[in-house]
Design a protein around this motif. Structure first.
Motif, short mmCIF file in Angstrom:
data_model
loop_
_atom_site.label_atom_id
_atom_site.label_comp_id
_atom_site.label_asym_id
_atom_site.label_seq_id
_atom_site.Cartn_x
_atom_site.Cartn_y
_atom_site.Cartn_z
N LYS A 4 0.81 -1.21 0.00
CA LYS A 4 0.00 0.00 0.00
C LYS A 4 0.84 1.26 0.00
N ARG A 5 2.14 1.13 0.15
CA ARG A 5 3.03 2.30 0.05
C ARG A 5 3.81 2.15 -1.24
N ILE A 6 3.57 3.09 -2.15
CA ILE A 6 4.13 2.99 -3.50
C ILE A 6 4.86 4.28 -3.83
N VAL A 7 6.07 4.15 -4.35
CA VAL A 7 6.82 5.32 -4.81
C VAL A 7 7.07 5.14 -6.30
N VAL A 8 6.68 6.15 -7.08
CA VAL A 8 6.90 6.15 -8.52
C VAL A 8 8.12 7.01 -8.79
N LYS A 21 -0.50 9.58 -9.91
CA LYS A 21 -1.87 10.02 -9.59
C LYS A 21 -2.89 9.00 -10.10
N ASN A 22 -2.67 8.48 -11.30
CA ASN A 22 -3.60 7.49 -11.84
C ASN A 22 -3.58 6.18 -11.05
N ILE A 23 -2.41 5.76 -10.60
CA ILE A 23 -2.33 4.57 -9.74
C ILE A 23 -3.12 4.82 -8.45
N ALA A 24 -2.88 5.98 -7.83
CA ALA A 24 -3.57 6.32 -6.58
C ALA A 24 -5.09 6.34 -6.80
N GLN A 26 -6.84 4.74 -9.09
CA GLN A 26 -7.32 3.37 -9.33
C GLN A 26 -7.42 2.58 -8.02
N LEU A 27 -6.47 2.83 -7.10
CA LEU A 27 -6.43 2.05 -5.86
C LEU A 27 -7.17 2.73 -4.71
N GLY A 28 -7.59 3.97 -4.90
CA GLY A 28 -8.26 4.70 -3.83
C GLY A 28 -7.30 5.17 -2.74
N TYR A 29 -6.05 5.42 -3.09
CA TYR A 29 -5.03 5.86 -2.15
C TYR A 29 -4.79 7.36 -2.33
N PRO A 30 -4.33 8.04 -1.28
CA PRO A 30 -3.92 9.43 -1.47
C PRO A 30 -2.65 9.50 -2.33
N PHE A 31 -2.54 10.59 -3.09
CA PHE A 31 -1.37 10.82 -3.94
C PHE A 31 -0.63 12.06 -3.46
N ASN A 70 3.50 8.06 7.80
CA ASN A 70 2.23 8.54 8.36
C ASN A 70 1.01 8.17 7.53
N ASN A 71 1.22 7.56 6.38
CA ASN A 71 0.11 7.15 5.50
C ASN A 71 0.27 5.68 5.14
N PRO A 72 -0.46 4.79 5.81
CA PRO A 72 -0.30 3.36 5.55
C PRO A 72 -0.65 2.96 4.12
N ALA A 73 -1.38 3.83 3.42
CA ALA A 73 -1.65 3.63 2.00
C ALA A 73 -1.40 4.96 1.32
N ALA A 74 -0.46 4.99 0.39
CA ALA A 74 -0.15 6.24 -0.31
C ALA A 74 0.68 5.95 -1.56
N VAL A 75 0.57 6.87 -2.51
CA VAL A 75 1.43 6.85 -3.69
C VAL A 75 2.17 8.18 -3.71
N ILE A 76 3.49 8.10 -3.84
CA ILE A 76 4.32 9.31 -3.90
C ILE A 76 5.11 9.28 -5.19
N ALA A 77 5.14 10.42 -5.89
CA ALA A 77 6.00 10.60 -7.06
C ALA A 77 7.28 11.30 -6.59
N CYS A 78 8.42 10.69 -6.88
CA CYS A 78 9.70 11.23 -6.43
C CYS A 78 10.79 10.75 -7.38
#
Length: 164
Positions: A4-8, A21-24, A26-31, A70-78
């Motif tokens: 549930k923690r994804i870094v692009v 953003k599109n992954i987030a 689709q999965l209902g996660y914050p981006f 702090n976000n058990p489910a999140a997508v971050i672009a970095c």
């Protein structure tokens, strides 16, 4: 169970924000777009065409790591250009999945030229990112070729994440 923690990851212009953003969505996660968390000093530096160095990125990476913690489910672009940066992003976490958007400088420079109003300034800045880049290994991240259409990249990312 899917991570549930994804870094692009990828250099500027590789599609991190769009795909992330599109992954987030689709999965209902914050981006979270890593660009939004740079200090004003970093933004000013990049706007002037001066590449960031390791010291400039240290607090920024710590901020992004805190977002992941702090976000058990999140997508971050970095960008995550170096192994030590990716290690800082994962610090204290064992459930971060990374997706690396791989592209060549010419493809990405063409995309840059179509962007309006982004503070990342000039081909020399992009060249400096490629010079700094130490690509993640397939053990470290899923690697996706960005020469494909964005929908294909997104679907590949979602398929790979479903296997994680």
């Amino acid at each position: 169970m899917m991570t549930k923690r994804i870094v692009v990851l990828g250099v500027s212009g590789s599609g991190k924000s769009l795909i992330g953003k599109n992954i987030a969505d689709q999965l209902g996660y914050p981006f979270f777009d890593g660009d939004d968390f740079h200090s004003q000093a970093n933004v000013d530096k990049m706007r002037q065409g001066t590449p960031l160095n390791d010291d400039d990125r240290k607090d920024w990476l710590a901020t992004l790591n805190a977002l992941l913690i702090n976000n058990p489910a999140a997508v971050i672009a970095c960008s995550g250009l170096k192994p030590e940066y990716r290690s800082m992003l994962r610090n204290g976490l064992d459930d971060v999945t990374m997706i690396y958007l791989k592209g060549d400088i010419d493809t990405i420079w063409q995309r840059h030229q179509k962007r309006d109003g982004h503070y990342f300034n000039g081909r020399n800045m992009l060249e400096s990112q490629f010079a700094t880049l130490i690509e993640p290994t397939e053990d470290e991240a899923f690697v996706i070729d960005i020469s494909q259409e964005a929908d294909v990249v997104l679907n590949e990312a979602l398929t790979l994440l479903a296997k994680k």
